[in-house]
Design a protein around this motif. Sequence first.
Motif, PDB file in Angstrom:
ATOM      1  N   LYS A 166       0.834  -1.209   0.000  1.00 22.94           N
ATOM      2  CA  LYS A 166       0.000   0.000   0.000  1.00 22.94           C
ATOM      3  C   LYS A 166       0.867   1.256   0.000  1.00 22.94           C
ATOM      4  O   LYS A 166       0.561   2.235  -0.697  1.00 22.94           O
ATOM      5  CB  LYS A 166      -0.928   0.001   1.213  1.00 22.94           C
ATOM      6  N   SER A 167       1.935   1.230   0.776  1.00 18.72           N
ATOM      7  CA  SER A 167       2.828   2.386   0.840  1.00 18.72           C
ATOM      8  C   SER A 167       3.469   2.644  -0.517  1.00 18.72           C
ATOM      9  O   SER A 167       3.585   3.801  -0.950  1.00 18.72           O
ATOM     10  CB  SER A 167       3.905   2.163   1.900  1.00 18.72           C
ATOM     11  N   ASN A 170       0.751   4.060  -2.827  1.00 14.91           N
ATOM     12  CA  ASN A 170       0.402   5.434  -2.441  1.00 14.91           C
ATOM     13  C   ASN A 170       1.488   6.428  -2.833  1.00 14.91           C
ATOM     14  O   ASN A 170       1.210   7.625  -2.969  1.00 14.91           O
ATOM     15  CB  ASN A 170       0.137   5.516  -0.941  1.00 14.91           C
ATOM     16  N   SER A 173       2.107   8.090  -8.741  1.00 14.18           N
ATOM     17  CA  SER A 173       1.009   8.749  -9.445  1.00 14.18           C
ATOM     18  C   SER A 173       0.331   7.750 -10.375  1.00 14.18           C
ATOM     19  O   SER A 173       0.869   6.674 -10.663  1.00 14.18           O
ATOM     20  CB  SER A 173       1.534   9.936 -10.253  1.00 14.18           C
ATOM     21  N   ALA A 276       6.485   9.490  -0.529  1.00 15.41           N
ATOM     22  CA  ALA A 276       5.623   9.919  -1.625  1.00 15.41           C
ATOM     23  C   ALA A 276       6.460  10.507  -2.767  1.00 15.41           C
ATOM     24  O   ALA A 276       7.415  11.241  -2.540  1.00 15.41           O
ATOM     25  CB  ALA A 276       4.618  10.959  -1.127  1.00 15.41           C
TER      26      ALA A 276
END
Length: 540
Positions: A166-167, A170, A173, A276
């Motif tokens: 998930k990380s 996330n 893009s 991110a």
Amino acid sequence: MRIKFVPCSRLGNSSLLLLALSGFLVFITFCWLLSSSFISNDYSRKVELEHNVVQLREKLQYAETLQRQRQKEVLRLQQQIVKASRNGSVEHAAADNSSSGAAADMNAIGNLMLPNIYNHLPHLLQIEEGINPAYSVSKGRTGVSLVIGIPTIPRQVKSYLVETTKSVLNGMSDAEKKTTLIIIFIAELNLEVVQKQAVELEIQFQFEIVSGLIEIVAPPASFYPDFSTLKETLGDPSDRFRWRTKQNLDFSYLMMYAQSRGTYYLQIEDDIVAKAGFVNTISNFILSQASSDWFMLEFCQLGFIGKLFKSRDLALVSEFFLMFHMDKPVDWLLDHLFYVRLCLPDKDMTHCARMKAKQRIRYKPSLFQHVGVHSSLKGKVQRLKDKDFGKMKLHKGHSNPPATITTSLKIYKQYTIEKAYAGISLFWALLPQAGDYVRFDFVPPIGVEKFYFTSGNAEHAMDIFINTTVEALPVKPPNKAPYAPTNDGFFVVGNFTKGVADGTVAESLGKIAALRLFVHSESQSWTILSEIHIDARKAS
């Protein structure tokens, strides 16, 4: 039977012509870049064109790697046909090819035996079913810019794989997801365990798997030797020797599987968090290199996390790991690979370090942080952290109404509930049990409009409240309330879902003397409150 052979070079003429045209395109683009830099002062346009040249060059080199693989396949096919002609039967050759002996013969030219995987894993000569994956869920995505390999093995205490995946997702893009392939490599030899974990992943990441972004693969048990027959090294206990030896083979298999799928290959571990925008940062760092001679770019200093290779170099890396899979741990072997390639016996270690620094290039701050505590090696606990990891917000503070706070939870170190409520730090507590609570008594009582509690954070995503309700104690019990009451006068106004409790309090409850977080069952993890926000209702 007479068979006419076509030279391998002629069989690949069309592919070679394509490569030549690609090379010409790169040359023309480069010339255009030079001319435009003199004609125009638009610096950003010049940089963009330079980046395009780098990308074209890398794609050309990737195409050349695929071309070499095809040539090898044609050569092997020719050898099979030669053998068939000598035996007088193509069918005989086909039958031989299904046997273990044919695998070795395919790597022979006359009396000359070529190096191959069977030199390092001789037991494979006795395996008829080959080394194809034992389990695979794949849409066949290929030709991507970036392949991300995530090797994993079921852990006895706690799995971090879902949160890691998930990380990673996330941090990307939508556009980056279209040019990326994530390979989750389940390095487990029990097929039932593999299938169970794969089903869980398919439920969690159904869309990503259907779209081809994620695929799941597991190696066959036959790929691995009988570890009990191997000579143990470094004086390690048997379980540790088996663990590190298998890990070397795991990484080799994953790299061989991933090699033809994209231009670059990034390997991480199954217990990390990603920053991110990491894909964009990696892409820009690749393009910023003054030379394409680098061998590895490193985006985390720990273990085998954040190691980026050109896919065309994976054959060398995987074969080196196979060659010494019994001798040393994989991170040591990676260091030795650089030493063997770059360091000279007549030069000192300073020269060696300087040469390695040109081909093993670190990016700072790190893009990945190790968060796992329980290793895949049974009984091993490790709390390794990358000190260069970019600062991530681990808590968020708010201005909350005055309150006296009590808790039955056992506090970890300096991470008190009072500091969390004041927005100074986070609240961290040991394993919650049924009946544990955190209570906020308002002085004086207030009208509560809404509340927001976040448990867990980026580095400890699993330290969350589970089966926990948010409860309000009104100063005066209402005649009728839209909430279920508790036995001690509270009303259940919310609950934690995926670590977050977000809700409002009906005005009909009136003034609230206290809010309470109440735990209803035992938790297997510690718990963190990283955000507490209680919004008082404004006086009308």
